[in-house]
Design an enzyme around this catalytic site. Structure first.
Site, PDB file in Angstrom:
ATOM      1  N   LYS A  37       3.955  -2.490  15.362  1.00 35.44           N
ATOM      2  CA  LYS A  37       5.413  -2.516  15.578  1.00 35.44           C
ATOM      3  C   LYS A  37       5.970  -3.822  16.139  1.00 35.44           C
ATOM      4  O   LYS A  37       7.170  -4.094  16.010  1.00 35.44           O
ATOM      5  CB  LYS A  37       5.796  -1.388  16.562  1.00 35.44           C
ATOM      6  CG  LYS A  37       5.730  -0.004  15.966  1.00 35.44           C
ATOM      7  CD  LYS A  37       6.986   0.339  15.195  1.00 35.44           C
ATOM      8  CE  LYS A  37       6.785   1.463  14.220  1.00 35.44           C
ATOM      9  NZ  LYS A  37       6.247   1.056  12.902  1.00 35.44           N
ATOM     10  N   TYR A  93      -7.612   3.465   9.952  1.00 33.49           N
ATOM     11  CA  TYR A  93      -7.584   3.593  11.412  1.00 33.49           C
ATOM     12  C   TYR A  93      -8.620   4.653  11.779  1.00 33.49           C
ATOM     13  O   TYR A  93      -8.502   5.795  11.343  1.00 33.49           O
ATOM     14  CB  TYR A  93      -6.214   4.076  11.896  1.00 33.49           C
ATOM     15  CG  TYR A  93      -5.094   3.069  11.779  1.00 33.49           C
ATOM     16  CD1 TYR A  93      -4.392   2.891  10.589  1.00 33.49           C
ATOM     17  CD2 TYR A  93      -4.702   2.304  12.883  1.00 33.49           C
ATOM     18  CE1 TYR A  93      -3.339   1.978  10.493  1.00 33.49           C
ATOM     19  CE2 TYR A  93      -3.648   1.387  12.796  1.00 33.49           C
ATOM     20  CZ  TYR A  93      -2.978   1.234  11.597  1.00 33.49           C
ATOM     21  OH  TYR A  93      -1.940   0.326  11.512  1.00 33.49           O
ATOM     22  N   PRO A 115      -0.885  -2.996  19.704  1.00 33.49           N
ATOM     23  CA  PRO A 115      -0.747  -3.241  18.262  1.00 33.49           C
ATOM     24  C   PRO A 115      -1.087  -2.057  17.350  1.00 33.49           C
ATOM     25  O   PRO A 115      -0.887  -2.152  16.140  1.00 33.49           O
ATOM     26  CB  PRO A 115      -1.716  -4.407  18.004  1.00 33.49           C
ATOM     27  CG  PRO A 115      -2.664  -4.394  19.137  1.00 33.49           C
ATOM     28  CD  PRO A 115      -1.953  -3.822  20.304  1.00 33.49           C
ATOM     29  N   TYR A 147       5.906   4.978  11.108  1.00 31.33           N
ATOM     30  CA  TYR A 147       5.055   3.845  10.709  1.00 31.33           C
ATOM     31  C   TYR A 147       5.831   2.858   9.832  1.00 31.33           C
ATOM     32  O   TYR A 147       5.713   1.649  10.003  1.00 31.33           O
ATOM     33  CB  TYR A 147       3.806   4.362   9.981  1.00 31.33           C
ATOM     34  CG  TYR A 147       2.733   3.319   9.843  1.00 31.33           C
ATOM     35  CD1 TYR A 147       1.875   3.021  10.900  1.00 31.33           C
ATOM     36  CD2 TYR A 147       2.565   2.607   8.655  1.00 31.33           C
ATOM     37  CE1 TYR A 147       0.882   2.049  10.785  1.00 31.33           C
ATOM     38  CE2 TYR A 147       1.585   1.631   8.522  1.00 31.33           C
ATOM     39  CZ  TYR A 147       0.746   1.365   9.597  1.00 31.33           C
ATOM     40  OH  TYR A 147      -0.226   0.392   9.487  1.00 31.33           O
ATOM     41  N   HIS A 176       0.837  -1.199   0.000  1.00 32.63           N
ATOM     42  CA  HIS A 176       0.000   0.000   0.000  1.00 32.63           C
ATOM     43  C   HIS A 176       0.878   1.257   0.000  1.00 32.63           C
ATOM     44  O   HIS A 176       1.922   1.277   0.646  1.00 32.63           O
ATOM     45  CB  HIS A 176      -0.893   0.040   1.238  1.00 32.63           C
ATOM     46  CG  HIS A 176      -1.857  -1.105   1.323  1.00 32.63           C
ATOM     47  ND1 HIS A 176      -2.573  -1.386   2.450  1.00 32.63           N
ATOM     48  CD2 HIS A 176      -2.217  -2.041   0.403  1.00 32.63           C
ATOM     49  CE1 HIS A 176      -3.348  -2.442   2.245  1.00 32.63           C
ATOM     50  NE2 HIS A 176      -3.135  -2.864   1.005  1.00 32.63           N
TER      51      HIS A 176
HETATM   52  P1  RFL Z   1       6.119 -14.740  19.810  1.00 32.47           P
HETATM   53  O1  RFL Z   1       5.546 -14.564  18.456  1.00 32.47           O
HETATM   54  O2  RFL Z   1       5.179 -14.685  20.970  1.00 32.47           O
HETATM   55  O3  RFL Z   1       6.885 -16.142  19.803  1.00 32.47           O
HETATM   56  C1  RFL Z   1       7.316 -16.751  20.985  1.00 32.47           C
HETATM   57  C2  RFL Z   1       7.434 -18.248  20.727  1.00 32.47           C
HETATM   58  O4  RFL Z   1       8.002 -18.859  21.883  1.00 32.47           O
HETATM   59  C3  RFL Z   1       7.280 -20.049  22.173  1.00 32.47           C
HETATM   60  N1  RFL Z   1       7.431 -20.376  23.604  1.00 32.47           N
HETATM   61  C4  RFL Z   1       8.247 -21.360  24.060  1.00 32.47           C
HETATM   62  N2  RFL Z   1       9.058 -22.208  23.406  1.00 32.47           N
HETATM   63  C5  RFL Z   1       9.756 -23.111  24.151  1.00 32.47           C
HETATM   64  N3  RFL Z   1       9.656 -23.183  25.496  1.00 32.47           N
HETATM   65  C6  RFL Z   1       8.843 -22.361  26.192  1.00 32.47           C
HETATM   66  N4  RFL Z   1       8.759 -22.469  27.521  1.00 32.47           N
HETATM   67  C7  RFL Z   1       8.106 -21.377  25.465  1.00 32.47           C
HETATM   68  N5  RFL Z   1       7.217 -20.411  25.808  1.00 32.47           N
HETATM   69  C8  RFL Z   1       6.821 -19.806  24.685  1.00 32.47           C
HETATM   70  C9  RFL Z   1       5.845 -19.722  21.774  1.00 32.47           C
HETATM   71  O5  RFL Z   1       5.079 -20.883  21.535  1.00 32.47           O
HETATM   72  C10 RFL Z   1       6.077 -18.890  20.501  1.00 32.47           C
HETATM   73  O6  RFL Z   1       6.092 -19.701  19.349  1.00 32.47           O
HETATM   74  O7  RFL Z   1       7.273 -13.686  20.111  1.00 32.47           O
HETATM   75  P2  RFL Z   1       8.319 -12.925  19.152  1.00 32.47           P
HETATM   76  O8  RFL Z   1       9.059 -13.902  18.292  1.00 32.47           O
HETATM   77  O9  RFL Z   1       9.060 -12.012  20.031  1.00 32.47           O
HETATM   78  O10 RFL Z   1       7.385 -12.080  18.131  1.00 32.47           O
HETATM   79  C11 RFL Z   1       6.597 -11.013  18.581  1.00 32.47           C
HETATM   80  C12 RFL Z   1       5.354 -10.872  17.710  1.00 32.47           C
HETATM   81  O11 RFL Z   1       4.702 -12.122  17.622  1.00 32.47           O
HETATM   82  C13 RFL Z   1       4.392  -9.794  18.225  1.00 32.47           C
HETATM   83  O12 RFL Z   1       5.100  -8.685  18.692  1.00 32.47           O
HETATM   84  C14 RFL Z   1       3.410  -9.327  17.116  1.00 32.47           C
HETATM   85  O13 RFL Z   1       2.485 -10.341  16.810  1.00 32.47           O
HETATM   86  C15 RFL Z   1       2.661  -8.067  17.561  1.00 32.47           C
HETATM   87  N6  RFL Z   1       1.646  -7.615  16.596  1.00 32.47           N
HETATM   88  C16 RFL Z   1       2.004  -6.891  15.468  1.00 32.47           C
HETATM   89  N7  RFL Z   1       3.299  -6.665  15.185  1.00 32.47           N
HETATM   90  C17 RFL Z   1       3.639  -6.012  14.027  1.00 32.47           C
HETATM   91  O14 RFL Z   1       4.831  -5.800  13.797  1.00 32.47           O
HETATM   92  N8  RFL Z   1       2.709  -5.597  13.094  1.00 32.47           N
HETATM   93  C18 RFL Z   1       1.369  -5.809  13.324  1.00 32.47           C
HETATM   94  O15 RFL Z   1       0.554  -5.463  12.461  1.00 32.47           O
HETATM   95  C19 RFL Z   1       0.972  -6.436  14.555  1.00 32.47           C
HETATM   96  N9  RFL Z   1      -0.326  -6.666  14.817  1.00 32.47           N
HETATM   97  C20 RFL Z   1       0.291  -7.892  16.830  1.00 32.47           C
HETATM   98  C21 RFL Z   1      -0.674  -7.392  15.919  1.00 32.47           C
HETATM   99  C22 RFL Z   1      -0.118  -8.656  17.934  1.00 32.47           C
HETATM  100  C23 RFL Z   1      -1.446  -8.901  18.123  1.00 32.47           C
HETATM  101  N10 RFL Z   1      -1.806  -9.690  19.228  1.00 32.47           N
HETATM  102  C24 RFL Z   1      -2.489 -10.925  19.070  1.00 32.47           C
HETATM  103  C25 RFL Z   1      -1.242  -9.402  20.510  1.00 32.47           C
HETATM  104  C26 RFL Z   1      -2.018  -7.629  16.121  1.00 32.47           C
HETATM  105  C27 RFL Z   1      -2.416  -8.359  17.243  1.00 32.47           C
HETATM  106  C28 RFL Z   1      -3.881  -8.564  17.452  1.00 32.47           C
HETATM  107  C1  PHB Z   2      -3.421  -6.510  11.100  1.00 32.89           C
HETATM  108  O1  PHB Z   2      -3.694  -6.544   9.878  1.00 32.89           O
HETATM  109  O2  PHB Z   2      -3.516  -7.501  11.817  1.00 32.89           O
HETATM  110  C2  PHB Z   2      -2.980  -5.229  11.730  1.00 32.89           C
HETATM  111  C3  PHB Z   2      -2.797  -4.111  10.921  1.00 32.89           C
HETATM  112  C4  PHB Z   2      -2.390  -2.909  11.503  1.00 32.89           C
HETATM  113  C5  PHB Z   2      -2.179  -2.844  12.873  1.00 32.89           C
HETATM  114  C6  PHB Z   2      -2.342  -3.969  13.665  1.00 32.89           C
HETATM  115  C7  PHB Z   2      -2.743  -5.173  13.084  1.00 32.89           C
HETATM  116  O3  PHB Z   2      -1.799  -1.663  13.421  1.00 32.89           O
END
Ligand code: RFL
Ligand code: PHB
Length: 402
Positions: free
Chosen positions: A308, A212, A304, A396, A77
């Site tokens: 980031k 947003y 979120p 962003y 985008h």
């Molecule tokens: P993760 O992804 O939580 O991975 C951690 C892994 O460790 C495993 N684990 C273990 N393994 C072995 N032994 C144990 N005792 C363990 N305990 C846990 C878990 O099973 C898992 O596989 O951490 P990591 O790698 O630091 O990554 C972080 C990201 O996943 C997180 O920050 C993002 O998802 C946040 N986030 C977004 N980030 C973006 O950059 N752009 C986005 O658009 C965005 N949107 C979001 C998001 C997070 C969201 N939620 C669900 C909180 C939207 C949402 C709704």
């Molecule tokens: C998503 O598509 O899951 C999403 C997009 C933008 C955000 C957070 C999550 O700021």
């Protein structure tokens, strides 16, 4: 049965974005790593989380030779829309950042690509590990004790993986951060009095970019996953039960919060996934102790709204992989010692940006009517100031690395 003893250079706990990117970056530098993951591969590949990649994350995936499917299937985008007071304002990110774009490619698709490439390269990853204990992090001989296997009625195996360094990429609830003695770490935290209800639905895109929206009933976000699947979020009580949200109620709320005076319409479709997540900002300092380093959500959380979290996890391990490379190639300890301080400079800027996007776009029951007026003034100023829009767009798409 005895304990099986194995050895590698870097032991990584967790196969999320942080753990998988780190393993690949190390492999490219000729450093051996083993990943231990508590979940099954199918579960990792099926968990719906982030959607937006910063420009440099996309560039890094391509530089690592891992971006082919992303380049075919992601959505690129030029900007996004800010919507408030019933009006839309386009933020032309590409123009404001000299050509950088917003990439929408789901986190689990990134993980599928990284997992497949890791296994193909002969990398070791153990899924379904249990009872993970980090030992000897203050010594020269750290190790990770764990158990795995035994699901099909067979015997579980106990293993001790001896490493030069341990890296905790195990997310917010993993054991690694807790392995740093409580007296040696400080945790900074803000919990928000609202959460996000997220849905996936079978519908064509309602708009060609993300929207947003701030509305007096709360925040709403329109995102996408594919030409047939849309991702939407709406602000809700973080303690609410998803059972209270019928599909009809979700659509009614999304329509109200996203509608415009000009008559823009949201396209509905069958909802096939819904859940509620709470929101917090969190940072743990330092991010290392002895021979243990922590990265990604294990060390910090952002709400979120700024998209980031995933990008920040990758940024941490990029810094860490360069520091480990310095150690193995040139016997340098300085970059490893500086890992946390270097990573934290970017982390705190992302914390600031995510907090400011969140407070600007959500209605907060704890804020006074004065503060709510200030939020509206902030938005009004933002969309009419090229200087302010440039700062927003620059954050962003991801700040440059210094
Ligand atoms: P993760 O992804 O939580 O991975 C951690 C892994 O460790 C495993 N684990 C273990 N393994 C072995 N032994 C144990 N005792 C363990 N305990 C846990 C878990 O099973 C898992 O596989 O951490 P990591 O790698 O630091 O990554 C972080 C990201 O996943 C997180 O920050 C993002 O998802 C946040 N986030 C977004 N980030 C973006 O950059 N752009 C986005 O658009 C965005 N949107 C979001 C998001 C997070 C969201 N939620 C669900 C909180 C939207 C949402 C709704
Ligand atoms: C998503 O598509 O899951 C999403 C997009 C933008 C955000 C957070 C999550 O700021």
């Amino acid at each position: 049965m005895g304990i099986r003893r194995t050895r590698t250079q870097v032991g990584i706990v967790g196969a999320g974005p942080a753990g998988l990117f780190l393993a690949h970056l190390l492999h490219r530098s000729g450093i051996e790593a083993v990943i231990l993951e508590s979940r099954a591969r199918e579960e990792i590949e099926g968990t719906i989380r982030a959607g937006v990649l910063e420009q440099w994350t996309v560039d890094l995936m391509n530089a690592m030779g891992l971006g082919a499917r992303m380049m075919r299937e992601a959505h690129f985008h030029d900007g996004f829309t800010l919507r408030f007071a019933g009006e839309s304002h386009h933020v032309d990110v590409r123009d404001l950042t000299e050509g950088k774009r917003v990439t929408v490619y789901a986190q689990h698709e990134v993980l599928k690509d990284l997992l497949a490439a890791w296994l193909e390269s002969g990398g070791r990853i153990v899924f379904g590990v249990r009872d993970v204990v980090l030992n000897g992090i203050e010594s020269e001989l750290p190790s990770i004790a764990f158990r795995h296997g035994g699901e099909g009625g067979g015997e579980a195996e106990a293993e001790e993986l001896h490493c030069d360094f341990l890296v905790g990429c195990d997310g917010f609830h993993g054991p690694s951060r807790q392995a740093i003695p409580a007296g040696a770490r400080t945790e900074y935290q803000k919990v928000y009095p609202f959460g996000w209800l997220g849905i996936l639905c079978e519908a064509p895109p309602s708009h060609h970019e993300l929207i947003y929206a701030r509305h007096e009933r709360g925040f709403a976000l329109l995102s996408t996953r594919s030409p047939d699947i849309q991702r939407l979020y709406l602000q809700c009580d973080p303690h609410d039960d998803i059972a209270n949200w019928s599909d009809d109620r979700i659509w009614a709320e999304l329509h109200r919060r996203l509608e415009t005076a000009a008559g823009w319409r949201l396209v509905e479709g069958r909802i096939f996934q819904k859940n509620i997540v709470s929101m917090r900002s969190f940072v743990c300092e330092p991010m290392q102790h002895g021979r243990l380093f922590i990265a990604g959500d294990a060390a910090h959380i952002v709400p979120p709204t700024g998209a980031k979290g995933l990008n920040l996890a990758v940024a941490d391990v990029l810094v860490l992989s360069r520091a480990l490379e310095g150690h193995y190639r040139a016997g340098r300890r300085d970059r490893l010692d500086a890992y946390g301080a270097t990573a934290l400079r970017r982390i705190w800027k992302a914390e600031r940006f995510s907090w400011s996007m969140t407070t600007m776009l959500h209605t907060n029951p704890e804020e006074t009517s004065f503060e709510q007026r200030i939020r509206m003034a902030e938005l009004d100023y933002l969309v009419h100031s090229r200087a302010a829009l440039t700062a927003l767009a620059e954050n962003y798409v991801g700040l440059p690395f210094d």
